[in-house]
Each structure stands twice: as structure tokens, then as C-alpha cells.
Design an enzyme around this catalytic site. Structure first.
Site, PDB file in Angstrom:
ATOM      1  N   ASP A  22       0.865  -1.159  -0.114  1.00 17.09           N
ATOM      2  CA  ASP A  22      -0.163   0.028  -0.088  1.00 17.09           C
ATOM      3  C   ASP A  22       0.848   1.147  -0.098  1.00 17.09           C
ATOM      4  O   ASP A  22       0.749   2.052  -0.897  1.00 17.09           O
ATOM      5  CB  ASP A  22      -0.963   0.093   1.376  1.00 17.09           C
ATOM      6  CG  ASP A  22      -1.925  -1.031   1.094  1.00 17.09           C
ATOM      7  OD1 ASP A  22      -1.701  -2.256   1.509  1.00 17.09           O
ATOM      8  OD2 ASP A  22      -3.060  -0.664   1.208  1.00 17.09           O
ATOM      9  N   TYR A  59      -7.287  -3.584  15.066  1.00 16.61           N
ATOM     10  CA  TYR A  59      -6.928  -4.472  14.065  1.00 16.61           C
ATOM     11  C   TYR A  59      -6.282  -5.889  14.746  1.00 16.61           C
ATOM     12  O   TYR A  59      -5.549  -5.722  15.711  1.00 16.61           O
ATOM     13  CB  TYR A  59      -5.719  -3.866  13.182  1.00 16.61           C
ATOM     14  CG  TYR A  59      -5.250  -4.765  12.202  1.00 16.61           C
ATOM     15  CD1 TYR A  59      -5.793  -4.861  10.882  1.00 16.61           C
ATOM     16  CD2 TYR A  59      -4.125  -5.775  12.548  1.00 16.61           C
ATOM     17  CE1 TYR A  59      -5.411  -5.903   9.785  1.00 16.61           C
ATOM     18  CE2 TYR A  59      -3.580  -6.611  11.310  1.00 16.61           C
ATOM     19  CZ  TYR A  59      -4.341  -6.554  10.122  1.00 16.61           C
ATOM     20  OH  TYR A  59      -3.670  -7.594   9.423  1.00 16.61           O
ATOM     21  N   GLY A 107      -0.852 -10.375  -1.030  1.00 18.40           N
ATOM     22  CA  GLY A 107      -1.869  -9.183  -1.150  1.00 18.40           C
ATOM     23  C   GLY A 107      -3.134  -9.501  -1.419  1.00 18.40           C
ATOM     24  O   GLY A 107      -3.931  -8.668  -1.538  1.00 18.40           O
ATOM     25  N   ASP A 148      -5.414 -11.780  -0.408  1.00 17.69           N
ATOM     26  CA  ASP A 148      -5.763 -12.832   0.731  1.00 17.69           C
ATOM     27  C   ASP A 148      -6.512 -14.027   0.280  1.00 17.69           C
ATOM     28  O   ASP A 148      -6.069 -15.236   0.572  1.00 17.69           O
ATOM     29  CB  ASP A 148      -6.137 -12.083   1.935  1.00 17.69           C
ATOM     30  CG  ASP A 148      -5.530 -10.855   2.363  1.00 17.69           C
ATOM     31  OD1 ASP A 148      -4.529 -10.649   1.593  1.00 17.69           O
ATOM     32  OD2 ASP A 148      -5.712 -10.442   3.422  1.00 17.69           O
ATOM     33  N   ARG A 201     -15.559  -9.666   3.636  1.00 21.23           N
ATOM     34  CA  ARG A 201     -14.417  -9.984   4.151  1.00 21.23           C
ATOM     35  C   ARG A 201     -13.924 -11.504   4.024  1.00 21.23           C
ATOM     36  O   ARG A 201     -15.163 -12.068   3.803  1.00 21.23           O
ATOM     37  CB  ARG A 201     -14.247  -9.552   5.606  1.00 21.23           C
ATOM     38  CG  ARG A 201     -14.355  -7.956   5.935  1.00 21.23           C
ATOM     39  CD  ARG A 201     -12.960  -7.320   5.587  1.00 21.23           C
ATOM     40  NE  ARG A 201     -11.772  -7.929   6.148  1.00 21.23           N
ATOM     41  CZ  ARG A 201     -10.466  -7.672   5.820  1.00 21.23           C
ATOM     42  NH1 ARG A 201     -10.150  -6.816   4.782  1.00 21.23           N
ATOM     43  NH2 ARG A 201      -9.447  -8.205   6.599  1.00 21.23           N
ATOM     44  N   GLU A 220     -12.314   0.669  -1.283  1.00 20.33           N
ATOM     45  CA  GLU A 220     -11.346  -0.481  -1.440  1.00 20.33           C
ATOM     46  C   GLU A 220     -11.305  -1.291  -2.480  1.00 20.33           C
ATOM     47  O   GLU A 220     -10.495  -1.383  -3.197  1.00 20.33           O
ATOM     48  CB  GLU A 220     -11.313  -1.270  -0.251  1.00 20.33           C
ATOM     49  CG  GLU A 220      -9.885  -2.388   0.022  1.00 20.33           C
ATOM     50  CD  GLU A 220     -10.057  -2.991   1.344  1.00 20.33           C
ATOM     51  OE1 GLU A 220     -11.006  -3.052   2.000  1.00 20.33           O
ATOM     52  OE2 GLU A 220      -9.099  -3.645   1.509  1.00 20.33           O
ATOM     53  N   GLN A 222      -9.733   4.333   1.176  1.00 22.78           N
ATOM     54  CA  GLN A 222      -8.523   3.752   1.088  1.00 22.78           C
ATOM     55  C   GLN A 222      -7.594   4.589   0.395  1.00 22.78           C
ATOM     56  O   GLN A 222      -7.940   5.201  -0.687  1.00 22.78           O
ATOM     57  CB  GLN A 222      -9.085   2.635   0.132  1.00 22.78           C
ATOM     58  CG  GLN A 222      -7.958   1.470   0.120  1.00 22.78           C
ATOM     59  CD  GLN A 222      -8.043   0.429   1.354  1.00 22.78           C
ATOM     60  OE1 GLN A 222      -8.871   0.498   2.202  1.00 22.78           O
ATOM     61  NE2 GLN A 222      -6.965  -0.189   1.473  1.00 22.78           N
TER      62      GLN A 222
END
Ligand code: DGY
Length: 469
Positions: free
Chosen positions: A52, A99, A192, A194, A228, A431, A446
């Protein structure tokens, strides 16, 4: 909501929309800026993420080349002794419970003899190496400013070049002991991408042992949990982290014992492109010939490695599962890896472009915009709302756009740029986006979405007449 935004957008000129986008993108990067580095997103990702940050630096280069250089400098201050650039540098000021797995979970990495001084703590994974591409683009942007900016950027290149070389050397050695030209990853987070179906086969073989309970803080930052990765995927992610910690974050030990060991074609292709950028940097800083020769060898080996992963049937490259000793079948954007590596034969380029524009990807008749979904709607792992299982990602559109321009395919590159900008004009700085409806998903504001918008709109050759930076 989206329909209302689209009506407003349709009544305005492209130029007005573009000017608004630049202002909004700059403001997002300002808000996510912590001073020396930028949060990947305001709440979902409150730390510094490696790839990022590289993309963010490309966007920042259009606003302030010194600040852009600082973004990379801060990240590389946490480089490991092996040369590894960690995938996350944890922000000590991140709100509690924002997080997981955070610094406490990865603190063990700091006990590795190769780890940088902590705090701040880092993870012991890494992510695709866009950094040399970013460093070069900062220098190019500074060259368009004035002599002083160019001199500062040249001295930045002198400072960052040995670090970039060490980073690429790490990837060419620790991450490719077979000298195959392909980078091995030992966690899907390192790719990246996932939860892409590209990892389903290799993850299915990972037997999750006794698991602790863990929080899913990520779910509190999105509207709908289906955006997600699923719990079964998270169990595997955290189990793999546990095994990596058990191996003391030691590369050799991980290589010997880890159940998830995969050659990642997208990562490898980005490394080839980054090695090409590193060669240009080596030229600027007048690096020794032996170093330049080494980088040429790495780039060549990378292209050969990708060539071996080419799948004639699907016109794509396939990742390779080292544990199962077989290619990983899945139709995802990662398969366009050779396009990103560049230097392809006209036939190979034609095959890649044919696939990209076909109904399997950007030519699918039901897409809201002709942009490639992260996973083909024809793949059985496709899910239009789930992270890397189908949504369209601005950063991927940027990578493809950038690669197409490098390959001289400017017409197609321009169509991708326009469609990708239209998507953001109507849905905001998300995102990722649902490919059929254009609904914005994941985080809003984002940072790298803002960064690619700046690059799309402020790159000199693309700027609308009279449009200011
Ligand atoms: C996340 O937490 O979703 C990241 O992708 C891991 O790096």
C-alpha cells in the site's frame, strides 16, 4: 445512493469530475497521513502496509515528492537484516481493538536475530515489491519540478538504492532457493490477494490444529461480513501465523516445515517489473556493474520462471504449490502476471490481451464497467462481494494500466483508466467494488485508491488541459 451519485456525475463534464476527484484524493491522503507514513485506510487498516505504502508514494509524488520519498524511507527504516521489507509496520498509536493480529501478536518477530529494533513492531511476512517502481516514479516526478527537487530526489535514490537491492536480493535468495525466478510465499497475506481462489487448493491441505479464539475486528469496519474473508479462511491464516511464530520467523525453518509454500506468479511478475525499475535507478546512482548485472540476471530469471507457469489452455500463468508439486488452477487476475513482468512476445501479448478482454474477464457482458474482476465470474471460487474472490480493485486496474502502457498498448490502457475513474466517480474511493453493480465495498477512503486516482489524473501526458495539481 450510488444511482443518485451517478445522476449528479452525468450532468457534469469529465473535466469537472476529474478536478473533484483530484481534490478528494488529495484530501484522503492528507487525512490518512500520520506525518511520515500513511495509514492504508482510516479504520480498517490503521498501520503501515508495505505494498500500500509503495502505491501511496506513487500518488504522493504528484503532490509532494519529498513527502512521497519519506513514505518509502519510513517503511525501509524497518527493513529486516535479511533485506526483507515487512508487510506491516505496526502503529503504536492505533486505537485498541482496531486490528487483529496486531503488534502484540507479532511482537515475537522482534526476537528474531534478523528483526529491526522494536517498537514499532513489524510482522514477519512481506508483500509484493512495488517499491523500486515507486522510487523511480518519485525521481521522475521531481525531474518535472525543478533542479532543487531533482537533486533531492537523486540523493533519495542514492539512499534507498542499497536498501532496494537488499530487498530484491532477499527475494531472489531466501524466497527462491531453487533459483526458479519465482518468489515463494508462506502465507496468503504475503500475496496481497488474501482470499483469492488461487490459494484455495493449497489452503485446503492445511490442517488446522488446536485453535485459540480470536477477534474479527475487521468485520466491525465493513457493512456486511461477506465483504471480508470467511471464518474458515481466517482460521487458516491464523494457524499459519502460529506455525511461522513456532518456527521463530526463521526463513530456513519455515521453508522446511511449513504446510503452505507456494510460488506466487503475481508477486514474481511485480518483482520483474521492479527489477527493471531498479536497473534504471542503478543507472542514476551509478551503481557498480556487478550489481547491475545481478539485477539483469534476476529479471531474466523471473521472466523464465513465469514462462514455465504459462497454461496454454487458460491463456494465463498459474501459481505453483511446492508442497503438492502441482500448479494451482484458478482464473484470477494474477494470471495476467506476464503482462506486468513485460517483455512478452507479440503472440504471448496477444493471448493475454485476448483473455483480458474476453467474457472470462473484462468482456463479461454483465459487468457494470469493462474492468477485470479479481476472480473470473466463470471460476467456481467466484463471489462478487468477497474481497479478492470477485470484486474489482482500483489498484489492480492501475497495475494493468501501467503495464499496458509499458507494453505500448495505450488504447486499451486508456479505456481501463477511463472506466476505472468512472467507477470511482460514481462509487467513491472504495477499497474494491462489486463488479456487476458497481457497489463500493470494503473500506472507504482507501489510501491507495486515492493514490492511483492522482496518478491517473496528474501524470503529465494524461492531465486534462488547464488542470492543476
Ligand atoms: C488484512 O488484514 O486484511 C490484510 O490483508 C493482511 O495483511
Amino acid at each position: 445512493m450510488v444511482a443518485q451519485a451517478e445522476r449528479r456525475v452525468r450532468t457534469r463534464s469529465w473535466r469537472q469530475n476529474a478536478e473533484d476527484l483530484v481534490a478528494q484524493a488529495a484530501s484522503i491522503l492528507r487525512r490518512n497521513d500520520t506525518g511520515d507514513w500513511t495509514r492504508a485506510a482510516p479504520s480498517l487498516y490503521p498501520h503501515q502496509w508495505s505494498w500500500d505504502s509503495a502505491v501511496i508514494a506513487i500518488g504522493l509524488a504528484h503532490l509532494d515528492t519529498c513527502r512521497a520519498a519519506q513514505e518509502l524511507r519510513t517503511l525501509f527504516a524497518h527493513q529486516w537484516k535479511t533485506g526483507k521489507v515487512p508487510h506491516i509496520v505496526f502503529n503504536p498509536k492505533a486505537p485498541p481493538h482496531s486490528y487483529y493480529p496486531g503488534a502484540e501478536h507479532w511482537a515475537c518477530a522482534a526476537s528474531s536475530p534478523d528483526a529491526p529494533p522494536a517498537p514499532p513492531y513489524t510482522s514477519c511476512l512481506c508483500q509484493p515489491p512495488v517499491h523500486a517502481i515507486a522510487a523511480l516514479r518519485i525521481w521522475e516526478a521531481a525531474g518535472r519540478e525543478d533542479e532543487k527537487a531533482r537533486a533531492a530526489a537523486t540523493s533519495f535514490l542514492r539512499e534507498i538504492y542499497p536498501k532496494l537491492l537488499a530487498w530484491h536480493r532477499y527475494l531472489a535468495t531466501f524466497r527462491d532457493p531453487e533459483q526458479s525466478g519465482l518468489v515463494t510465499i508462506y502465507h496468503p497475506w504475503a500475496s496481497g490477494t488474501d482470499n483469492s481462489p488461487r490459494w484455495d487448493g493449497a489452503l485446503a491441505a492445511v490442517e488446522v490444529g488446536e485453535m485459540f479464539t480470536y477477534p474479527r475486528y475487521d468485520l466491525q469496519h465493513v457493512d456486511d461480513p461477506s465483504e471480508r474473508p470467511a471464518s474458515a479462511e481466517y482460521d487458516r491464516y491464523l494457524w499459519l501465523v502460529k506455525l511461522i511464530k513456532r518456527a521463530g520467523c526463521d526463513e530456513g525453518a519455515i521453508y522446511r516445515s511449513h504446510p503452505f509454500l507456494v510460488k506466487d506468479v503475481l508477486f514474481s511478475a511485480i518483482l520483474v517489473a521492479a527489477n527493471e525499475a531498479l536497473l534504471e535507478i542503478a543507472e542514476v546512482v551509478e551503481a557498480p556493474d556487478e550489481e547491475r548485472e545481478l539485477v539483469v540476471v534476476w529479471a531474466g530469471r523471473g521472466r523464465q520462471g513465469l514462462e514455465k507457469c504459462w497454461d496454454e489452455k487458460h491463456n494465463m500463468c498459474l501459481d505453483y504449490d511446492l508442497r503438492a508439486d502441482r500448479p494451482l488452477r484458478g482464473r484470477t487476475v494474477a494470471g495476467f502476471a506476464p503482462l506486468i513482468a513485460g517483455g512478452q512476445s507479440p503472440q504471448r501479448l496477444a493471448a493475454l490481451l485476448g483473455e483480458l478482454g474476453s467474457p472470462t474477464f473484462a468482456g463479461h457482458p454483465e459487468l457494470r464497467w469493462p474492468l477485470p474482476p479479481s476472480t473470473s465470474p466463470q471460476d467456481r471460487g467466484f463471489h462478487p462481494r468477497s474481497y479478492w474472490r470477485g470484486p474489482t480493485w482500483p489498484v489492480v486496474n492501475w497495475l494493468l494500466w501501467w503495464s499496458l502502457r509499458q507494453a505500448g498498448e495505450t488504447g486499451l490502457a486508456e479505456r481501463i483508466r477511463r472506466a476505472a475513474l468512472d467507477q470511482i466517480i460514481s462509487g467513491g474511493f472504495a477499497e474494491y467494488f462489486e463488479p456487476f453493480t458497481g457497489e463500493p465495498l470494503g473500506s472507504n477512503s482507501q489510501s491507495w485508491t486515492a493514490a492511483v486516482v492522482l496518478d491517473w489524473l496528474l501524470s503529465d501526458s494524461l492531465r486534462e488541459p488547464g488542470m492543476a495539481a
